[in-house]
Design a protein around this motif. Sequence first.
Motif, mmCIF file in Angstrom:
data_model
loop_
_atom_site.group_PDB
_atom_site.id
_atom_site.type_symbol
_atom_site.label_atom_id
_atom_site.label_comp_id
_atom_site.label_asym_id
_atom_site.label_seq_id
_atom_site.Cartn_x
_atom_site.Cartn_y
_atom_site.Cartn_z
ATOM 1 N N VAL A 267 1.117 -0.741 -0.145
ATOM 2 C CA VAL A 267 -0.088 -0.258 0.336
ATOM 3 C C VAL A 267 1.188 1.423 -0.238
ATOM 4 C CG1 VAL A 267 -2.236 -1.371 1.630
ATOM 5 C CG2 VAL A 267 -0.271 0.297 2.422
ATOM 6 N N ASP A 268 -0.072 2.216 -0.322
ATOM 7 C CA ASP A 268 0.721 3.490 -0.652
ATOM 8 C C ASP A 268 1.281 3.709 0.827
ATOM 9 O OD1 ASP A 268 0.745 3.677 -3.043
ATOM 10 O OD2 ASP A 268 -0.290 5.167 -3.625
ATOM 11 N N LEU A 269 2.568 4.599 1.066
ATOM 12 C CA LEU A 269 2.778 5.011 2.296
ATOM 13 C C LEU A 269 2.039 5.572 3.093
ATOM 14 C CD1 LEU A 269 5.023 5.075 4.244
ATOM 15 C CD2 LEU A 269 5.873 7.256 3.469
ATOM 16 N N LEU B 259 11.863 -0.782 12.729
ATOM 17 C CA LEU B 259 11.151 -1.289 12.906
ATOM 18 C C LEU B 259 10.230 -2.628 12.802
ATOM 19 C CD1 LEU B 259 8.731 2.276 10.748
ATOM 20 C CD2 LEU B 259 9.004 1.116 13.701
ATOM 21 N N LYS B 260 9.741 -3.532 13.618
ATOM 22 C CA LYS B 260 9.496 -4.918 13.005
ATOM 23 C C LYS B 260 8.485 -5.504 12.827
ATOM 24 C CE LYS B 260 10.759 -7.697 17.152
ATOM 25 N NZ LYS B 260 10.731 -7.965 18.039
ATOM 26 N N GLU B 261 8.074 -6.355 12.074
ATOM 27 C CA GLU B 261 6.767 -6.726 11.362
ATOM 28 C C GLU B 261 5.865 -7.398 12.511
ATOM 29 O OE1 GLU B 261 5.159 -11.305 9.703
ATOM 30 O OE2 GLU B 261 7.199 -11.173 10.797
ATOM 31 N N GLY B 262 4.469 -6.990 12.393
ATOM 32 C CA GLY B 262 3.782 -7.058 13.611
ATOM 33 C C GLY B 262 3.235 -5.500 14.146
ATOM 34 N N MET C 159 5.679 7.037 12.907
ATOM 35 C CA MET C 159 6.382 6.771 11.879
ATOM 36 C C MET C 159 6.059 6.697 10.280
ATOM 37 S SD MET C 159 5.034 2.959 13.567
ATOM 38 C CE MET C 159 4.796 2.966 15.450
ATOM 39 N N ILE C 160 5.841 7.761 10.217
ATOM 40 C CA ILE C 160 5.433 8.159 8.492
ATOM 41 C C ILE C 160 6.977 9.048 8.199
ATOM 42 C CG2 ILE C 160 4.563 9.306 6.298
ATOM 43 C CD1 ILE C 160 3.210 6.505 8.104
ATOM 44 N N ASN C 161 7.535 9.674 8.994
ATOM 45 C CA ASN C 161 9.199 10.320 8.315
ATOM 46 C C ASN C 161 10.281 9.398 8.616
ATOM 47 O OD1 ASN C 161 8.032 13.067 8.642
ATOM 48 N ND2 ASN C 161 8.561 13.624 10.304
ATOM 49 N N LEU D 84 9.806 6.163 7.873
ATOM 50 C CA LEU D 84 9.894 5.446 6.301
ATOM 51 C C LEU D 84 10.286 6.127 4.469
ATOM 52 C CD1 LEU D 84 6.745 3.729 8.241
ATOM 53 C CD2 LEU D 84 8.392 2.452 7.036
ATOM 54 N N ALA D 85 9.777 7.434 5.158
ATOM 55 C CA ALA D 85 9.305 8.106 3.733
ATOM 56 C C ALA D 85 11.338 8.528 3.986
ATOM 57 C CB ALA D 85 9.232 9.578 3.991
ATOM 58 N N GLN D 86 11.721 8.413 5.578
ATOM 59 C CA GLN D 86 13.617 8.943 5.264
ATOM 60 C C GLN D 86 14.307 7.491 4.694
ATOM 61 O OE1 GLN D 86 15.267 12.024 5.547
ATOM 62 N NE2 GLN D 86 16.510 10.526 4.841
ATOM 63 N N LEU D 87 13.946 6.688 4.578
ATOM 64 C CA LEU D 87 14.271 5.274 4.261
ATOM 65 C C LEU D 87 14.372 5.061 2.893
ATOM 66 C CD1 LEU D 87 13.670 3.278 7.583
ATOM 67 C CD2 LEU D 87 15.504 4.366 6.282
ATOM 68 N N GLY D 88 13.009 5.696 2.214
ATOM 69 C CA GLY D 88 12.911 5.944 0.729
ATOM 70 C C GLY D 88 11.703 4.906 0.896
ATOM 71 N N TYR D 89 10.328 4.349 1.657
ATOM 72 C CA TYR D 89 9.926 3.372 1.212
ATOM 73 C C TYR D 89 7.916 4.630 0.730
ATOM 74 C CZ TYR D 89 11.545 -0.139 3.584
ATOM 75 O OH TYR D 89 12.866 -1.425 3.941
ATOM 76 N N LYS D 90 8.136 4.571 0.006
ATOM 77 C CA LYS D 90 6.936 5.113 -1.081
ATOM 78 C C LYS D 90 5.908 4.267 -1.152
ATOM 79 C CE LYS D 90 6.934 7.506 -5.425
ATOM 80 N NZ LYS D 90 6.345 8.126 -6.468
#
Length: 394
Positions: free
Chosen positions: A22-24, A141-144, A151-153, A155-161
């Motif tokens: 899904v989109d970020l 961030l762990k699975e689950g 947390m969005i900042n 994920l965005a910094q790590l390149g997760y679109k």
Amino acid sequence: MTTFYEAIQSIQPELVAQTQQVDLIESINRVLAIDIISNIDFPPFNKATMDGFAFRFEDDLPKRLKIQDVIYAGQETNIKTQKGYCVRIMTGAKVPDDCDSVVEFEAVIEKDGFIEFIKPPKKGSNIAYLGEDLKKNELVLKEGTLIKPNMINLLAQLGYKSVKVYRKLNIGVITTGDELVDIGEPQKPSSVVDTSRYSLIAQIRQFNQEAIDYGRILDDPQKIQHTLNNATLNCDIVIITGGSSFGDKDYTQEALNAIGAKILIRTIDMKPGRPTIIAKKGNCFIIGSPGNPVSTFSVFRLFVGNIISKMLKCKDFDVDFLKCKIDFDYKKKSDRMHFLPTKVAFCQDGYVAYKINYNGSGDFSALSKANAFLAIPKEVEIAKKGEMLEFFFI
């Protein structure tokens, strides 16, 4: 009769395996299906955390330094500073390699191209160092994990679109009873508005899962059986209300037996919610809840939330029992564990639970005023003001 804790232990669902990309921005309140590993060091360089002056800290640091240049955030530069010099620098800018400290504007006097320290500076001050926040290959961030806005900042910094998450659970809602009417329908003196259906759908949506509304069913064994069977074929969890007790028109157990469901729990020593049924057909869990609004609400939070938590490997959906001091006396029989709607506030010495006027499991007014349920153990007959008990927020 099964204890509340035994009932919880009886719930051992299959884990959900299906995932979605899904989109970020659409991942909020979805459950992460992978571990997130940092692919970078962050900050990626030593950066200034204040507007000020970067310089080399030395034991014989003079009180005055000459301003050599200026560096802005995002600017690429290979400035080399010499002894006795400093560089004007802005927040977020890369600190020159040969500088190890930044002094803020307010701590110096600037005049005629020089700065003079108002007080002795500290070595290493006002710098965020390479990799200080994140290190490459670090588990962040762990699975689950339930993805939240904070947390969005990251994920965005790590390149997760986009992000891989577990699919939403399909949760069916069935309400039963000849007395039920929908909002706005004509009512008889014996009619009851079908509020529990709306409440359950609201709770499911609060947990960001898929609510499937099978509507309200009259007290007809065949219709209940047919609807329940259809729901178990299409849902991960089914909640059926209003027919779990032992009255002449309580048909939930009969319907469960007819469709081949395995009844795990028949009654639970809790109030409200004693005639709660927990059953399973295939991989679908069925919760038969009493129809009164407080019962339905608390049964969902305690048991359906626990099932969601286990299916998605995410503890955020389960209740988190905390400790509080009670601000009132409470008397009960020692036959069942009581879950009491209450108002909890955080005070100087911790959480405190305050009394809400409560007239039993049909009291939706009390439920609307509550922000928590107080858990009063089975063996306790009198809980005194000032005692510590467990509670959970709703």
